[in-house]
Every structure is written in structure tokens, then in C-alpha cells.
Design an enzyme around this catalytic site. Structure first.
Site, short mmCIF file in Angstrom:
data_model
loop_
_atom_site.label_atom_id
_atom_site.label_comp_id
_atom_site.label_asym_id
_atom_site.label_seq_id
_atom_site.Cartn_x
_atom_site.Cartn_y
_atom_site.Cartn_z
CG LEU A 1 27.69 9.61 79.00
CD1 LEU A 1 26.34 10.10 78.47
CD2 LEU A 1 28.30 10.64 79.93
CG ASP A 2 28.66 6.10 85.19
OD1 ASP A 2 29.73 5.64 84.74
OD2 ASP A 2 28.61 6.88 86.17
CB ALA A 3 24.31 1.72 82.46
#
Length: 232
Positions: free
Chosen positions: A58-60
């Protein structure tokens, strides 16, 4: 503290908090992978290096289910499921505005912009173009699942990505006219307290060893409660 959703000898699934990178950062920065390895090391008193393979990333600023493999064999089998699109991924997103139509399918072509670390929508025949497809539907109090606060001009979406492109949900929803709350990179003008309002809600995979279906769900973080309340 690691929020563990599922664990056995082959898999570890956790609920990722906002703004913690999944992996791929400098050694002096924390990451979900590093935290998870330390959790395994301490819980099972493992000396030396701990193997964990990130299967779903997942993106940050995104929260929710992240799946890791505890063995290389499990990692390979799960990676094949993702590559062949044999997994079911469900995301929740709070977006700006009232979404119409209330359900639909979005198909775009995306290209990476490495310099600015973002994705752009391009023509089908543009160099480097990758097809991106997702399905969405509005969740509301009509089906008893969610009640949005009436004073907030937002919509709650359930999103099913068909493909797995980088930033796909973020850029496609923005292009359709309803950017994700807090996602300034892709056009949001509405602030969000932590990260962005995109959450990996559910992941369904086949267990790499038992071959049984595994369903992992993650509750959204407390920061979402400012925009919604459970329909009771």
C-alpha cells in the site's frame, strides 16, 4: 504496535496505519516490513534475519490490509495469485462530492512519471501506457452499511480494482471528478487528519498451503469517524 489481523506459520496479515511506508525506505526510517520483522523476531525468539515477503503493498498514506508471506514458497504462490488476478481486493474510499452514477466501471490508461512519483492518464496508444480498470459503488444508509454525516459533502465508495496499477484508485477516481479526501497529489481540496481517506478493507486469497479461502478484513482508522458514523 503491530495490528495483526491474521497469522499462521505461512502468512501474516496486518492493518497498516497511515503514513508508515510499507517497505523500500532508508535503514534509518521505519517501515511496516521492519516493524513486522521485529514482531516475528520477538514473538518466536528468532535469531538472525527474519524472512517476510510483502505480497500486497500500500502507498504510505493508505491504510488497511497488507499481506506478508513467512516463507519463500508461500510468497511465490501468493504472488502468482496476484499476477493472475485470482484475488479479491476491496477498498473503501471517502471522496469529495456526491457521486453519480452511484455505481460504475472506470477504464483508463496510465503512465508512470518517475520524476514526480505520480501517475498520469494518457491515451491508449501512448508509450508506456498501462490499462487500468476498477469497479465502484456508493455505500450509504439505504443499505444499512454506513451513514454519512449530512453536513459533509462527501461520498463513501466501495472500490474493486480489476488491475493493480500504481496509484490506480487515486488517479482514476480523481479523473472521474471525485478525488479522495486528503489526496492533494491527485486534486483533493479537502483536508484529512491522517494520510488520505483510502483504506484496504478486505483481501480474499487462497491459502498457499491449505488451499482454503482466507478472508482478511481491516476496520478503518479512527480518523474516519470525523466524516462518518456507523448506522445503528
Amino acid at each position: 504496535m503491530l495490528d495483526v489481523l491474521y497469522e499462521d506459520n505461512h502468512l501474516l496479515a496486518v492493518n497498516k496505519p497511515a503514513m508508515l511506508p510499507t517497505m523500500g525506505v532508508a535503514e534509518d526510517r521505519s517501515s511496516l516490513l521492519a516493524v513486522a520483522k521485529e514482531y516475528i523476531r520477538r514473538k518466536y525468539n528468532k535469531p538472525g534475519n527474519v524472512y517476510l515477503g510483502i505480497v500486497s503493498r500500500l502507498d504510505a498514506p493508505v491504510t488497511g490490509v497488507v499481506l506478508m508471506a513467512r516463507t519463500s514458497k508461500a510468497a511465490g504462490r501468493l504472488a502468482r495469485q496476484f499476477r493472475e488476478r485470482d484475488v479479491d481486493k476491496t477498498y473503501w474510499a471517502i471522496v469529495q462530492g456526491r457521486v453519480e452514477p452511484r455505481s460504475g466501471r472506470l477504464v483508463d490508461f496510465l503512465r508512470k512519471d518517475e520524476r514526480h512519483r505520480r501517475m498520469h492518464i494518457v491515451g491508449e496508444n501512448a508509450p508506456g501506457a498501462q490499462r487500468a480498470e476498477l469497479k465502484y459503488r456508493v455505500i450509504d444508509e439505504q443499505n444499512g452499511e454506513v451513514k454519512l454525516r449530512p453536513t459533509v459533502d462527501v461520498s463513501w465508495l466501495e472500490v474493486h480494482p480489476v488491475t493493480g496499477r500504481k496509484h490506480q484508485i487515486r488517479v482514476q477516481l480523481s479523473r472521474a471528478g471525485f478525488p479522495i479526501v486528503g489526496d492533494r497529489k491527485y486534486g483533493s481540496s479537502k483536508p484529512f487528519s491522517q494520510g488520505i481517506a483510502l483504506h484496504s478493507r478486505r483481501l480474499v486469497v487462497v491459502h498457499p498451503v491449505s488451499k482454503m479461502q482466507i478472508v482478511v478484513e481491516a476496520p478503518p482508522p479512527g480518523s474516519w469517524k470525523r466524516l462518518w458514523e456507523a448506522d445503528s
